[in-house]
Design an enzyme around this catalytic site. Structure first.
Site, short mmCIF file in Angstrom:
data_model
loop_
_atom_site.label_atom_id
_atom_site.label_comp_id
_atom_site.label_asym_id
_atom_site.label_seq_id
_atom_site.Cartn_x
_atom_site.Cartn_y
_atom_site.Cartn_z
N HIS A 1 -3.55 9.58 -12.22
CA HIS A 1 -2.72 10.78 -12.17
C HIS A 1 -3.16 11.81 -13.19
O HIS A 1 -2.54 12.86 -13.33
CB HIS A 1 -1.24 10.44 -12.38
CG HIS A 1 -0.32 11.54 -11.98
ND1 HIS A 1 0.90 11.74 -12.56
CD2 HIS A 1 -0.44 12.54 -11.07
CE1 HIS A 1 1.50 12.80 -12.04
NE2 HIS A 1 0.71 13.31 -11.12
N GLU B 1 -5.19 18.96 -10.85
CA GLU B 1 -5.51 18.24 -12.08
C GLU B 1 -6.58 18.96 -12.90
O GLU B 1 -6.48 19.06 -14.13
CB GLU B 1 -5.98 16.82 -11.76
CG GLU B 1 -4.88 15.91 -11.24
CD GLU B 1 -3.71 15.80 -12.21
OE1 GLU B 1 -3.94 15.60 -13.42
OE2 GLU B 1 -2.56 15.93 -11.75
N HIS C 1 -5.10 20.66 -16.17
CA HIS C 1 -5.39 19.79 -17.31
C HIS C 1 -6.87 19.78 -17.69
O HIS C 1 -7.22 19.86 -18.86
CB HIS C 1 -4.94 18.36 -16.99
CG HIS C 1 -3.50 18.21 -16.66
ND1 HIS C 1 -2.50 18.48 -17.56
CD2 HIS C 1 -2.87 17.85 -15.51
CE1 HIS C 1 -1.31 18.28 -16.99
NE2 HIS C 1 -1.51 17.91 -15.75
#
Length: 226
Positions: free
Chosen positions: A61, A115, A119
């Site tokens: 994740h 993602e 991030h």
């Protein structure tokens, strides 16, 4: 000449400080893995990739850059969009180990894009796009959470297990204390949902967590089947 030398020294100092600040734009990573059983128990938007239902295993994740005070950078570089060409050789590994369960991306691209852009771009001073996804795949292989739990007799069978036994099983296997995130199903059961482990700023080595996220689980938690 002295003035020129002094100016040069000042410029070199400023350059060093600039490089140092770039290299220290985060302190460590959270490596987060998610159990698909609890996700699908609670999310009505749950669906499977076009390749079919993924294997019953923890999915990646994210590798999330974080600061020692518990905050984390986000949406760091809008000029660096996800580019599938840069991770073409990782695609099969990403589909297997980083499957999205959320519609509408049956291929995983929407999840991977999220993602990287939310991030991954925050770690660009150390990891480019390929390095970011490769680091996550390497960590998953190193950690092997499901194997660590099943070796300790903790199985995804819908049964309840003590939170302490889940933590101990992971700590015994990887050498570091995890943080366990739970969610609550419609029957108010506390479920094993996500597991966080901390990684140094290189994205390679597990470390003791400088700080844990907020939240808690019940003393007994369900490990739902998938």
């Amino acid at each position: 000449m002295k003035a020129n030398s002094s100016t040069l020294i000042k410029l070199l100092v400023l350059l060093c400080l600039s490089v140092l600040s770039v290299s220290q734009d985060f302190d460590f990573f959270y490596f987060v893995q998610q159990w698909p059983g609890s996700y699908c128990d609670t999310m009505t938007s749950c669906c499977y990739p076009t390749t079919g239902k993924p294997a019953a295993d923890f999915g990646i994740h994210g590798v999330w850059p974080n600061y020692n005070d518990g905050t984390y950078p986000k949406n760091c570089d809008a000029s660096s969009p996800y580019d599938p060409k840069k991770v073409a050789d990782l695609r099969s590994g990403m589909q297997k180990n980083w499957p999205t369960l959320a519609c509408p991306s049956g291929t995983g691209v929407a999840f991977w894009t999220h993602e990287w852009e939310k991030h991954g771009t925050c770690s660009e001073s150390l990891l480019d796009q390929h390095g970011y996804f490769q680091a996550a795949l390497d960590l998953k292989k190193q950690v092997n959470l499901l194997q660590a739990l099943t070796n300790a007799g903790i199985n995804p069978d819908g049964g309840s297990y003590s939170l302490s036994s889940v933590k101990s099983a992971i700590q015994d296997a990887v050498g570091f204390t995890p943080w366990i995130e739970c969610n609550t199903d419609t029957s108010r059961n506390s479920q094993l949902y996500q597991i966080y482990l901390c990684v140094d700023a290189s994205g390679k080595n597990l470390i003791d967590c400088p700080v844990f996220p907020r939240g808690k689980c019940d003393p007994e938690i369900e490990f739902p089947s998938f």
